[in-house]
Structure formats: C-alpha cells, structure tokens
Scaffold this motif. Structure first.
Motif, PDB file in Angstrom:
ATOM      1  N   ASP A   1       3.905   9.685  -0.981  1.00  0.00           N
ATOM      2  CA  ASP A   1       4.803   8.416  -1.428  1.00  0.00           C
ATOM      3  C   ASP A   1       5.501   8.594  -3.139  1.00  0.00           C
ATOM      4  N   PRO A   2       6.529   9.210  -3.385  1.00  0.00           N
ATOM      5  CA  PRO A   2       6.642   9.727  -4.387  1.00  0.00           C
ATOM      6  C   PRO A   2       6.611   8.752  -5.629  1.00  0.00           C
ATOM      7  N   ASP A   3       6.573   7.627  -6.017  1.00  0.00           N
ATOM      8  CA  ASP A   3       7.168   6.938  -6.644  1.00  0.00           C
ATOM      9  C   ASP A   3       5.282   6.759  -6.827  1.00  0.00           C
ATOM     10  N   ALA A   4       4.196   6.938  -6.282  1.00  0.00           N
ATOM     11  CA  ALA A   4       2.749   6.361  -6.300  1.00  0.00           C
ATOM     12  C   ALA A   4       1.768   7.136  -6.914  1.00  0.00           C
ATOM     13  N   ILE A   5       2.900   9.246  -6.021  1.00  0.00           N
ATOM     14  CA  ILE A   5       2.269   9.946  -7.168  1.00  0.00           C
ATOM     15  C   ILE A   5       2.256   9.597  -8.393  1.00  0.00           C
ATOM     16  N   LEU A   6       3.270   9.803  -8.955  1.00  0.00           N
ATOM     17  CA  LEU A   6       4.256  10.181 -10.465  1.00  0.00           C
ATOM     18  C   LEU A   6       2.910   9.412 -11.318  1.00  0.00           C
ATOM     19  N   ASP A   7       2.405   7.419 -10.278  1.00  0.00           N
ATOM     20  CA  ASP A   7       1.751   6.890 -11.540  1.00  0.00           C
ATOM     21  C   ASP A   7       0.759   7.159 -11.259  1.00  0.00           C
ATOM     22  N   ASP A   8      -0.094   7.721 -10.245  1.00  0.00           N
ATOM     23  CA  ASP A   8      -1.122   8.543 -10.676  1.00  0.00           C
ATOM     24  C   ASP A   8      -0.833   9.323 -11.387  1.00  0.00           C
ATOM     25  N   LEU A   9       0.098  10.169 -11.060  1.00  0.00           N
ATOM     26  CA  LEU A   9       0.339  11.299 -12.360  1.00  0.00           C
ATOM     27  C   LEU A   9      -0.491  11.312 -13.593  1.00  0.00           C
ATOM     28  N   CYS A  10       0.240  10.155 -13.809  1.00  0.00           N
ATOM     29  CA  CYS A  10       0.609   9.348 -15.555  1.00  0.00           C
ATOM     30  C   CYS A  10      -0.320   8.868 -15.459  1.00  0.00           C
ATOM     31  N   ALA A  11      -1.205   8.214 -15.434  1.00  0.00           N
ATOM     32  CA  ALA A  11      -2.730   7.791 -15.158  1.00  0.00           C
ATOM     33  C   ALA A  11      -3.441   8.993 -15.500  1.00  0.00           C
ATOM     34  N   ARG A  12      -3.158  10.204 -15.177  1.00  0.00           N
ATOM     35  CA  ARG A  12      -4.379  11.328 -14.969  1.00  0.00           C
ATOM     36  C   ARG A  12      -3.667  11.889 -16.512  1.00  0.00           C
ATOM     37  N   HIS A  13      -2.733  12.073 -16.867  1.00  0.00           N
ATOM     38  CA  HIS A  13      -2.325  12.821 -17.627  1.00  0.00           C
ATOM     39  C   HIS A  13      -2.066  12.405 -18.691  1.00  0.00           C
TER      40      HIS A  13
ATOM     41  N   SER B   1      14.471  11.500  -8.983  1.00  0.00           N
ATOM     42  CA  SER B   1      14.822   9.554  -8.765  1.00  0.00           C
ATOM     43  C   SER B   1      13.376   9.772  -9.930  1.00  0.00           C
ATOM     44  N   LEU B   2      12.907  10.832 -10.497  1.00  0.00           N
ATOM     45  CA  LEU B   2      11.817  10.202 -11.018  1.00  0.00           C
ATOM     46  C   LEU B   2      11.966  11.233 -12.381  1.00  0.00           C
ATOM     47  N   VAL B   3      13.228  11.923 -12.152  1.00  0.00           N
ATOM     48  CA  VAL B   3      13.682  11.959 -13.892  1.00  0.00           C
ATOM     49  C   VAL B   3      13.161  11.100 -15.176  1.00  0.00           C
ATOM     50  N   GLN B   4      13.582  10.047 -14.347  1.00  0.00           N
ATOM     51  CA  GLN B   4      14.107   8.433 -15.820  1.00  0.00           C
ATOM     52  C   GLN B   4      12.736   7.916 -15.905  1.00  0.00           C
TER      53      GLN B   4
ATOM     54  N   LEU C   1       3.025  17.447  -9.999  1.00  0.00           N
ATOM     55  CA  LEU C   1       4.266  16.955  -9.028  1.00  0.00           C
ATOM     56  C   LEU C   1       4.366  17.306  -8.135  1.00  0.00           C
ATOM     57  N   GLN C   2       5.440  18.915  -8.617  1.00  0.00           N
ATOM     58  CA  GLN C   2       5.756  19.659  -7.669  1.00  0.00           C
ATOM     59  C   GLN C   2       4.893  20.214  -7.340  1.00  0.00           C
ATOM     60  N   ASP C   3       3.099  20.663  -7.279  1.00  0.00           N
ATOM     61  CA  ASP C   3       2.569  21.090  -6.181  1.00  0.00           C
ATOM     62  C   ASP C   3       1.913  19.787  -5.415  1.00  0.00           C
ATOM     63  N   ARG C   4       2.372  18.659  -5.537  1.00  0.00           N
ATOM     64  CA  ARG C   4       1.991  17.235  -4.492  1.00  0.00           C
ATOM     65  C   ARG C   4       3.209  17.470  -3.758  1.00  0.00           C
ATOM     66  N   LEU C   5       4.543  17.356  -4.532  1.00  0.00           N
ATOM     67  CA  LEU C   5       5.842  16.903  -3.830  1.00  0.00           C
ATOM     68  C   LEU C   5       6.603  18.304  -2.785  1.00  0.00           C
ATOM     69  N   GLY C   6       6.310  19.639  -3.720  1.00  0.00           N
ATOM     70  CA  GLY C   6       6.973  20.364  -3.527  1.00  0.00           C
ATOM     71  C   GLY C   6       8.365  20.213  -4.339  1.00  0.00           C
ATOM     72  N   TYR C   7       8.978  19.711  -4.977  1.00  0.00           N
ATOM     73  CA  TYR C   7       9.424  19.567  -6.315  1.00  0.00           C
ATOM     74  C   TYR C   7       9.595  18.447  -6.662  1.00  0.00           C
ATOM     75  N   VAL C   8      10.878  18.324  -7.566  1.00  0.00           N
ATOM     76  CA  VAL C   8      10.948  17.638  -9.162  1.00  0.00           C
ATOM     77  C   VAL C   8      11.497  15.826  -8.424  1.00  0.00           C
ATOM     78  N   PRO C   9      11.802  15.559  -7.814  1.00  0.00           N
ATOM     79  CA  PRO C   9      12.547  14.385  -6.960  1.00  0.00           C
ATOM     80  C   PRO C   9      13.480  14.424  -8.431  1.00  0.00           C
TER      81      PRO C   9
ATOM     82  N   MET D   1       0.413  -1.357  -0.013  1.00  0.00           N
ATOM     83  CA  MET D   1       0.171  -0.143  -0.255  1.00  0.00           C
ATOM     84  C   MET D   1       0.382   1.063   0.139  1.00  0.00           C
ATOM     85  N   HIS D   2       0.638   2.063  -0.804  1.00  0.00           N
ATOM     86  CA  HIS D   2       1.225   3.826  -0.542  1.00  0.00           C
ATOM     87  C   HIS D   2       0.710   4.354  -0.001  1.00  0.00           C
ATOM     88  N   THR D   3       1.578   5.049   0.253  1.00  0.00           N
ATOM     89  CA  THR D   3       1.124   6.412   1.196  1.00  0.00           C
ATOM     90  C   THR D   3       0.727   7.810   0.553  1.00  0.00           C
ATOM     91  N   PRO D   4       0.310   8.436   0.832  1.00  0.00           N
ATOM     92  CA  PRO D   4      -0.140   9.491  -0.038  1.00  0.00           C
ATOM     93  C   PRO D   4       1.230  10.240  -0.616  1.00  0.00           C
TER      94      PRO D   4
END
Ligand code: FES
Length: 163
Positions: free
Chosen positions: A6-18, A42-45, A32-40, A1-4
């Motif tokens: 969790d950057p990977d889970a947030i990215l998955d959610d945003l990828c599905a939406r966009h 590690s998520l660039v790839q 992504l920056q709105d949700r996390l405060g920055y663009v990690p 279970m992902h926590t809200p």
C-alpha cells in the motif's frame, strides 16, 4: 490493515523513519522508489506537506534526478544492443521487429506495461551479434523469430506467475 504494498502505508512508514528535516527528502524519495519501484505522482502532495515544501519543489526534485521514475516499471525489460557489431548484423531490422512486436519505441513500454524496450551498447557478444538481454538473461544471434520465441516464453512465465 495496510498491506505492505500500500503506497500510503509505505509513505507513512518512511516519513516516520526519516523525520521532517528537508535534507531527508532525497533519502526518503530513494527509499520510496526502492520499495515501490517508482514515486507515484499521488504521493507528491503528502511528501511536500511532510517536509513543509511546495508540491512544485518536490516535483522539481523528482524530475531533476533521472533516477526517479513517476510510473511503475515494466514487469520485464528487453534491451537490444545498438552498438556497431550488432547494427551491422541486421540490428536495425531486429529493432524494427521488436518495436512492432511490443508496440512501443526505444525507452517505451508496451501498452500493458509487461515490457519495456531499452537500448544497450555492447554486451560483449559482438561475435554472436545481434544480442539482447531480457531482464538478466542474455541472448545472442537474435533473429526476429528468436525474439518472438523468447518473448513468448517470458509471457508464458508471467501468465503462470499470475495464476
Ligand atoms: S556490439 Fe552488440 S554485443 Fe557488442
């Protein structure tokens, strides 16, 4: 279970939406920056893979737009007024004190990321200079001693929140 948060889970959610159309890269980065405060970094790839772009292309977009941050924001932002009236009222001395107290220069972060130090140019308190803000709170006639007292309050509040 992902926590809200969790950057990977947030990215998955945003990828599905966009979706995967490349014109959605910027909206996704903003979301992504709105949700996390920055663009990690590690998520660039994974972002590049999602849009069928190279890592360099995504990195180029992130670094081109100054709105994007690649590091987590400080928990508290201190802004010292660097405009004329505040400078004439020992503003340089206050800046030197702030830099020493926080262990960073302007546009920097304290080592523990608790504080960011930024300049601001006139807060409309010229008659009560020097002035500063700490997040959304405004302070006038700030001496080094007052600066220390304000930061001690903030640090105490941060510690209390963390408990
Ligand atoms: S110059 Fe600092 S508040 Fe106006």
């Amino acid at each position: 279970m992902h926590t809200p948060s969790d950057p990977d889970a947030i990215l998955d959610d945003l990828c599905a939406r966009h979706g995967t159309r490349q014109d959605q890269l910027l909206p996704l980065l903003h979301a992504l920056q709105d949700r996390l405060g920055y663009v990690p970094p590690s998520l660039v790839q994974p972002i590049a893979q999602h849009f069928n772009l190279s890592r360099a292309e995504v990195h180029g977009v992130i670094t081109f737009y100054h709105d994007f941050r690649s590091a987590a924001p400080a928990r508290c932002v201190v802004k010292l007024c660097r405009a004329e009236a505040c400078q004439s009222m020992s503003g340089d001395r206050l800046l030197a004190h702030a830099q020493q107290a926080l262990g960073c220069g302007l546009h920097g972060h304290s080592a523990d990321d608790s504080f960011a130090l930024e300049p601001v140019y006139c807060l409309g308190l010229c008659a009560s200079a020097p002035a500063m803000t700490v997040d959304d709170r405004v302070f006038a006639r700030v001496t080094p001693a007052r600066f220390d007292a304000v930061l001690a309050d903030v640090t105490h509040a941060q510690t209390a929140e963390a408990v």
